[in-house]
Structure formats: structure tokens, C-alpha cells
Design a protein around this motif. Structure first.
Motif, PDB file in Angstrom:
ATOM      1  N   LEU A   1       0.467  -1.350  -0.068  1.00  5.77           N
ATOM      2  CA  LEU A   1      -0.422  -0.003  -0.105  1.00  5.77           C
ATOM      3  C   LEU A   1       0.770   1.969  -0.133  1.00  5.77           C
ATOM      4  O   LEU A   1       0.188   2.636  -0.560  1.00  5.77           O
ATOM      5  N   ALA A   2       1.903   0.965   0.817  1.00  7.17           N
ATOM      6  CA  ALA A   2       2.897   1.595   1.142  1.00  7.17           C
ATOM      7  C   ALA A   2       3.240   2.860  -1.088  1.00  7.17           C
ATOM      8  O   ALA A   2       3.596   3.242  -1.530  1.00  7.17           O
ATOM      9  N   LEU A   3       3.558   1.558  -1.578  1.00  8.08           N
ATOM     10  CA  LEU A   3       4.266   1.637  -2.764  1.00  8.08           C
ATOM     11  C   LEU A   3       2.811   1.685  -3.549  1.00  8.08           C
ATOM     12  O   LEU A   3       2.975   2.720  -4.742  1.00  8.08           O
ATOM     13  N   ARG A   4       1.907   1.391  -3.694  1.00 10.29           N
ATOM     14  CA  ARG A   4       0.606   2.129  -4.293  1.00 10.29           C
ATOM     15  C   ARG A   4       0.690   3.927  -4.269  1.00 10.29           C
ATOM     16  O   ARG A   4       0.757   4.910  -4.557  1.00 10.29           O
ATOM     17  N   GLU A   5       0.570   3.902  -2.691  1.00 12.41           N
ATOM     18  CA  GLU A   5       0.841   5.841  -2.073  1.00 12.41           C
ATOM     19  C   GLU A   5       2.421   6.848  -3.297  1.00 12.41           C
ATOM     20  O   GLU A   5       2.107   7.424  -3.708  1.00 12.41           O
ATOM     21  N   ALA A   6       3.797   5.482  -2.824  1.00 10.77           N
ATOM     22  CA  ALA A   6       4.278   6.739  -3.852  1.00 10.77           C
ATOM     23  C   ALA A   6       3.803   6.533  -5.569  1.00 10.77           C
ATOM     24  O   ALA A   6       4.745   7.360  -6.381  1.00 10.77           O
ATOM     25  N   GLY A   7       3.755   5.643  -6.293  1.00  8.94           N
ATOM     26  CA  GLY A   7       3.246   5.537  -7.439  1.00  8.94           C
ATOM     27  C   GLY A   7       2.363   6.895  -7.740  1.00  8.94           C
ATOM     28  O   GLY A   7       2.029   8.069  -9.097  1.00  8.94           O
ATOM     29  N   GLY A   8       1.730   7.178  -6.749  1.00  5.25           N
ATOM     30  CA  GLY A   8       0.532   7.965  -7.050  1.00  5.25           C
ATOM     31  C   GLY A   8       1.503   9.850  -6.291  1.00  5.25           C
ATOM     32  O   GLY A   8       1.365  10.525  -7.250  1.00  5.25           O
ATOM     33  N   TRP A   9       2.439   9.620  -6.051  1.00  8.27           N
ATOM     34  CA  TRP A   9       3.140  10.853  -5.433  1.00  8.27           C
ATOM     35  C   TRP A   9       3.900  11.465  -7.356  1.00  8.27           C
ATOM     36  O   TRP A   9       4.233  12.374  -7.138  1.00  8.27           O
ATOM     37  N   ALA A  10       5.153  10.188  -6.935  1.00  8.37           N
ATOM     38  CA  ALA A  10       5.229  10.035  -7.989  1.00  8.37           C
ATOM     39  C   ALA A  10       4.423  10.748  -9.593  1.00  8.37           C
ATOM     40  O   ALA A  10       4.909  11.574 -10.742  1.00  8.37           O
ATOM     41  N   GLY A  11       3.316  10.299  -9.637  1.00  9.25           N
ATOM     42  CA  GLY A  11       2.355  11.211 -11.092  1.00  9.25           C
ATOM     43  C   GLY A  11       1.877  12.490 -10.463  1.00  9.25           C
ATOM     44  O   GLY A  11       1.754  13.236 -11.326  1.00  9.25           O
ATOM     45  N   LEU A  12       2.470  13.245  -9.304  1.00 15.50           N
ATOM     46  CA  LEU A  12       2.291  14.561  -8.653  1.00 15.50           C
ATOM     47  C   LEU A  12       3.436  14.921  -8.924  1.00 15.50           C
ATOM     48  O   LEU A  12       3.661  16.409  -8.642  1.00 15.50           O
ATOM     49  N   ALA A  13       4.329  14.119  -9.252  1.00 14.08           N
ATOM     50  CA  ALA A  13       5.886  15.064  -9.568  1.00 14.08           C
ATOM     51  C   ALA A  13       6.302  15.867  -8.174  1.00 14.08           C
ATOM     52  O   ALA A  13       7.231  16.247  -8.173  1.00 14.08           O
ATOM     53  N   ASP A  14       5.634  14.643  -6.868  1.00 10.00           N
ATOM     54  CA  ASP A  14       6.604  14.733  -5.672  1.00 10.00           C
ATOM     55  C   ASP A  14       7.545  14.148  -5.198  1.00 10.00           C
ATOM     56  O   ASP A  14       7.488  12.613  -4.590  1.00 10.00           O
ATOM     57  N   ARG A  15       8.849  14.175  -5.478  1.00 10.76           N
ATOM     58  CA  ARG A  15      10.204  12.515  -5.287  1.00 10.76           C
ATOM     59  C   ARG A  15      10.016  12.731  -4.065  1.00 10.76           C
ATOM     60  O   ARG A  15      10.773  12.056  -3.646  1.00 10.76           O
ATOM     61  N   VAL A  16      10.312  14.205  -3.150  1.00 13.59           N
ATOM     62  CA  VAL A  16      10.089  13.460  -1.537  1.00 13.59           C
ATOM     63  C   VAL A  16       8.921  12.592  -1.224  1.00 13.59           C
ATOM     64  O   VAL A  16       9.056  12.317  -0.647  1.00 13.59           O
ATOM     65  N   GLY A  17       7.698  13.161  -1.316  1.00 16.23           N
ATOM     66  CA  GLY A  17       6.613  12.193  -1.199  1.00 16.23           C
ATOM     67  C   GLY A  17       7.026  11.115  -1.667  1.00 16.23           C
ATOM     68  O   GLY A  17       6.577  10.137  -0.937  1.00 16.23           O
ATOM     69  N   CYS A  18       7.202  10.724  -2.883  1.00 17.89           N
ATOM     70  CA  CYS A  18       7.554   9.400  -3.237  1.00 17.89           C
ATOM     71  C   CYS A  18       8.677   8.568  -2.912  1.00 17.89           C
ATOM     72  O   CYS A  18       8.414   7.110  -2.295  1.00 17.89           O
ATOM     73  N   GLU A  19       9.774   9.706  -2.202  1.00 17.56           N
ATOM     74  CA  GLU A  19      11.037   8.596  -2.022  1.00 17.56           C
ATOM     75  C   GLU A  19      10.806   8.862  -0.483  1.00 17.56           C
ATOM     76  O   GLU A  19      11.065   7.331   0.446  1.00 17.56           O
ATOM     77  N   GLN A  20       9.856   9.314   0.078  1.00 16.44           N
ATOM     78  CA  GLN A  20       9.142   8.536   1.826  1.00 16.44           C
ATOM     79  C   GLN A  20       8.597   8.124   1.691  1.00 16.44           C
ATOM     80  O   GLN A  20       8.778   6.935   2.739  1.00 16.44           O
ATOM     81  N   ALA A  21       7.704   7.458   0.760  1.00 16.02           N
ATOM     82  CA  ALA A  21       6.664   6.520   0.574  1.00 16.02           C
ATOM     83  C   ALA A  21       7.159   5.366   0.531  1.00 16.02           C
ATOM     84  O   ALA A  21       7.230   3.946   0.661  1.00 16.02           O
ATOM     85  N   LEU A  22       8.601   5.451  -0.631  1.00 15.42           N
ATOM     86  CA  LEU A  22       8.809   4.273  -1.050  1.00 15.42           C
ATOM     87  C   LEU A  22      10.589   3.405   0.796  1.00 15.42           C
ATOM     88  O   LEU A  22      10.002   2.536   0.760  1.00 15.42           O
ATOM     89  N   VAL A  23      10.715   4.518   1.314  1.00 18.74           N
ATOM     90  CA  VAL A  23      11.276   4.227   2.559  1.00 18.74           C
ATOM     91  C   VAL A  23      10.271   3.156   3.318  1.00 18.74           C
ATOM     92  O   VAL A  23      10.442   2.124   3.544  1.00 18.74           O
ATOM     93  N   ARG A  24       8.941   3.695   3.662  1.00 18.65           N
ATOM     94  CA  ARG A  24       7.593   2.693   4.172  1.00 18.65           C
ATOM     95  C   ARG A  24       7.902   1.634   3.608  1.00 18.65           C
ATOM     96  O   ARG A  24       7.859   0.734   3.845  1.00 18.65           O
ATOM     97  N   ALA A  25       7.902   1.377   2.551  1.00 18.99           N
ATOM     98  CA  ALA A  25       7.531   0.456   1.653  1.00 18.99           C
ATOM     99  C   ALA A  25       7.889  -0.987   2.224  1.00 18.99           C
ATOM    100  O   ALA A  25       8.355  -2.176   2.267  1.00 18.99           O
TER     101      ALA A  25
END
Length: 485
Positions: free
Chosen positions: A328-352
Motif C-alpha cells: 500500500l505504501a508503494l501504491r501511495e508512492a506511485g501517486g506521489w510520483a504522478g504528482l511529480a512530488d519526489r520527496v513524497g514518493c521517496e518517503q513512501a518508498l522508504v516505508r514500503a
């Protein structure tokens, strides 16, 4: 309809516990033993969805004889033993086989059509002979006479091909509803057939992709909800039916999703979510939101993807599955990537990664059998690709392809297609063409609009490099592909 085709209710015979099988499990928990069964299956190229519940049913004597796939796995695990040594009844003594012969002897005018494995109209979707054998075995694993008849009729009703039959469970109930007759209250036989249909759809999707399967998936879903309307004899059975219907709606939604029918997928996922909330099923709710997040990302609605993934995490938190929280954290990371939010994506990837590192547990849902290190790497590759970091995306996609069990043909093709696209966009056309060739080698077994779309994008990127012999060969071979229907 001839009345002889409907079996009258018979007194229930209590099953005899399989003590021999219980002794073989030893000190391992049912979940641990189920994991060992799945590992043994992978060793011999089989794919079984064994879980603690299945082990419990075997030990309780509810499954007198396993289907052929499980038989091969069990004999591999315990070499030198026979099915009888494992506590099972001889296959010839199980009533399902005899009844199938009776059904197959009927003429074309009888109410339940026979299987015709030579019908070539739509059989490409299930090209594996082993699949055909396993599909026929689905209704041979039950001893209870009424349940056996329900399953047998269910898998015979759907039509001429075995592939169609595999996706048409519980046809008797659907026929009754369509004819305006009251559908009888559902029992454990119908619940078991529904659960097996979900497993079978997932297996066929793993091996062959969604295209073609989706056309046949609507009928069993309608049947599942007809059973919910009819009610169940016990609350435990009703709960199984609600969960099964919701999981089937998600599986059908995924078939629509992977074959590019986004509006249909959205409708099916919403249906599953409503079913989950009506029955207070947090696990089903998390699964529905998980798929809704994935769909929203693919449909170009990244903010909705983030919110759906976060809702899934709230539903899943009490379930105690670290692997589910990782996905589920990876699913969130994919959304942040789509928003071009690199920080949000990286944080979700770390949680994953953190959740994944805590390992599997007995609380991991059965539907997550696809989620291993290869899938984690593949989903991370998609995030970096969305962010335009092609070298990083290619590294993760290459790891995903290298780690993937070859038996999961669709995912192997998907990761290789991701790798080809990342290499092409990252300025490595020859390597991209090589990866693309590996995908083309797999497309004879896999029908997935997602993969075809990815390859089409890769070919457009590679067109300026046509003078390279490797690229030219890939482009020519791709151009010769038959266009998906």
C-alpha cells in the motif's frame, strides 16, 4: 430442464479426519505448512494457492482427494509415498469423476453442455494443457454429494470451452435467477466454488494476462451477487460469500484494468468496496482501495491514487500484515510520483522497504501471493520512470526481471517491458531492443493490453535508432505482431 439434473438434498455425512496428513505436518502451524507447500510447488513449476484454510480442510477430511496439481506437489514433498499413504482416498473412488462421465455422455440438447477442448474459438487464452487439466479437476476435490453436484454443474454450465467453464462457477444459481425461480439458500458448496473461482482467475491471469479472460468474467460475478441476494443458511457461510463476491469483483475489475477498460474496472472496484463496507470486512476494503489507487494512477488521476492508497492503509493497519502495508505504501508512492512530488514518493518508498523488511506473516492476505521482492522492485521502477529518472528506473526493472519466477509469465513480460522502455528513454537503444525481444518471446503466452501499450511506446522512442541492426530487428518483429482485438 430435466429434473434428473438436480440432485436432491442428501443427509450430510461427517467427514473422516485425515490423521496421516496431520502427522506429516508435524510441529509446523497450518500457515507454515501451507508456505512449504507453495515453495514445493515452485520447485516443480506448479502454482497452487495453498493457505492455512486449505490445510485445515484436508486435515478435517473435507478434501478426500486433491486435484492433480496438489497431488504432484504432495508427492514431490513426500517422495516414495502414494496418495493413500498421505491419507487420501483413491481418485477413482471420488464421486466427482463418475458424475462427470455421466454429464459428458449427454447430448447437445441437454441443459448442461459438455466441455469441448477442441473448440478453437476462444481457447488461446488458456493455451497451457496443464491449465485445462487443472480446470477439469476443480470439481473433483469434493466428497459431499450435494457440494460435488453444485460444483460440477457450476463448471459445466458456462459453455463449450474449458476456459469459459473455468470462469463460470455457480451456473445453476444464475440459471435459476434468470428463469425467475427462487434461488435456494447458499451453502458451503457454493462458497467454496466461489473462492476457487477467484483463485483460478488469479492463476490464469498470472500465466496468460487479462485480455480474453475479462470477456468471460461477468457471468460468475453476476452469479456471486445472485447468491448474496438469495441468502445463506449460516452466518459464517454468508460472510464467506460476501468476501468471495468482493474478491471476485476485484479480480474481474483487475482483468478490466489490465485490458485497458478503466471505466469498467472503476465500477467493479467500487462494487467490491461497497460489499466490504456492508459486511464490515476491513481486509476486503483495503484490497479494494489498493486496486483503486493503482487504477487512479494508471488513469492519470495521481491525487486520487494517493488518497485511495492512504485510505487502504487506514483500513489495513489493524490487520497486522507488514507485507500488505508495504504494497500500500508503494501504491501511495506511485501517486506521489504522478504528482511529480519526489520527496513524497521517496518517503513512501522508504516505508514500503521498511515494512517489507519485517518479513511475511500468517496475517498476509492470500491474494498477495504475487507480492515478492520482484514486484517491489518492479513497482519502484515504475515510480522512478514516472519521475523521469530513467537510469534508476532501469536498475530496478532489471532486478525485477531477474528476480521474477519464470512461472509468472505475465509479470516477467511486464518487468521486461518496463526495462525496455526505461533503457530506450535513457539512451540505450540496443539494450532496449534486446529487452523488447524478450518480451516478444513471451507474448505467445500472455495477452495484456498494458504490456502491448508499453511496447508500442518503446517502439516510438526507438524509431530514430532504426539503423542499428538490433533495433531494426525488434521494430520489424513488433510490426509483424497481430493487433490485439
Amino acid at each position: 430442464m430435466a429434473s434428473s439434473t438436480v440432485t436432491s438434498a442428501q443427509p450430510e455425512r461427517p467427514p473422516r479426519p485425515n490423521l496421516a496428513f496431520r502427522r506429516l505436518r508435524g510441529k509446523r502451524s497450518p500457515a507454515e505448512f501451507a508456505a512449504a507447500v507453495r515453495r514445493a510447488a515452485r520447485e516443480i513449476g506448479e502454482r497452487v494457492s495453498c493457505d492455512a484454510r486449505y490445510v485445515g480442510r484436508v486435515e478435517a477430511g473435507e478434501i478426500r482427494c486433491p486435484n492433480y496439481a496438489y497431488e504432484r506437489v504432495f508427492l514431490h514433498m513426500f517422495p516414495g509415498r502414494t496418495l493413500t499413504d498421505l491419507g487420501f482416498a483413491p481418485r477413482s473412488s471420488v464421486r466427482g469423476r463418475q458424475a462427470r462421465a455421466t454429464v459428458e455422455s449427454r447430448g447437445a440438447g441437454e441443459p448442461y453442455d459438455t466441455y469441448d477442448t477442441h473448440d478453437v474459438g476462444d481457447t488461446q487464452d488458456v493455451g497451457d494443457t496443464q491449465d485445462l487439466e487443472d480446470l477439469q479437476d476443480l470439481y473433483e476435490t469434493h466428497d459431499n454429494n450435494e457440494e460435488s453436484d453444485v460444483l460440477r454443474r457450476a463448471f459445466m454450465t458456462s459453455g463449450a470451452t474449458v476456459a469459459a467453464a473455468s470462469l463460470g462457477p455457480l451456473g445453476l444459481a444464475l440459471d435459476a435467477a434468470a428463469a425467475g425461480r427462487p434461488t435456494r439458500r447458499a451453502g458451503t458448496g457454493e462458497a467454496g466454488a466461489l473462492e476457487e473461482a477467484v483463485r483460478r482467475i488469479r492463476l490464469l491471469d498470472d500465466r496468460h494476462g487479462a485480455d480474453g479472460l475479462y470477456r468471460r468474467a461477468a457471468a460468475p460475478l453476476r452469479t456471486a451477487y445472485a447468491l448474496l441476494d438469495a441468502g445463506a443458511s449460516r452466518q459464517a457461510t454468508a460472510d464467506r460469500l460476501y468476501t468471495g463476491a468482493g474478491e471476485l469483483a476485484i479480480s474481474v475489475g483487475w482483468l478490466a484494468h489490465d485490458s485497458g477498460r478503466f471505466d469498467d474496472a472503476r465500477s467493479h472496484y467500487a462494487e467490491a468496496l461497497a460489499t466490504a463496507r456492508m459486511n464490515g470486512d476491513a481486509g476486503l476494503e483495503a484490497h479494494a482501495f489498493c486496486n483503486m489507487a493503482f487504477l487512479a494512477r494508471d488513469a492519470g488521476r495521481p491525487r486520487e491514487a494517493v488518497r485511495a492508497a492512504q485510505a487502504a492503509q487506514r483500513a489495513a493497519r489493524p490487520l497486522g500484515s507488514h507485507r500488505l502495508m508495504s504494497l500500500l505504501a508503494l501504491r501511495e508512492a506511485g501517486g506521489w510520483a504522478g504528482l511529480a512530488d519526489r520527496v513524497g514518493c521517496e518517503q513512501a518508498l522508504v516505508r514500503a522497504q521498511t515494512f517489507y523488511g519485517r518479513g511475511p506473516s500468517d496475517t498476509d492476505p492470500e491474494w498477495m501471493s504475487f507480492y515478492g521482492e520482484a514486484e517491489l522492485e518492479g513497482l519502484e521502477a515504475q515510480c522512478w520512470s514516472t519521475l523521469g529518472d530513467w537510469p534508476r528506473a532501469a536498475r530496478h526493472a532489471r532486478r525485477a526481471a531477474d528476480l521474477q519466477d519464470p512461472h509468472f509469465t505475465r509479470n516477467l513480460a511486464l518487468y521486461s517491458a518496463e526495462l525496455a522502455d526505461d533503457l530506450a528513454r535513457g539512451g540505450h537503444p540496443d539494450e532496449a531492443a534486446g529487452a523488447g525481444m524478450r518480451v516478444l518471446d513471451l507474448l505467445g503466452e500472455v495477452q495484456s493490453s498494458r504490456i502491448h501499450t508499453m511496447l508500442a511506446g518503446t517502439t516510438r522512442v526507438l524509431l530514430p535508432h532504426r539503423r542499428s541492426s538490433g533495433v531494426s530487428a525488434f521494430l520489424d518483429r513488433h510490426a509483424a505482431l497481430p493487433r490485439p482485438a
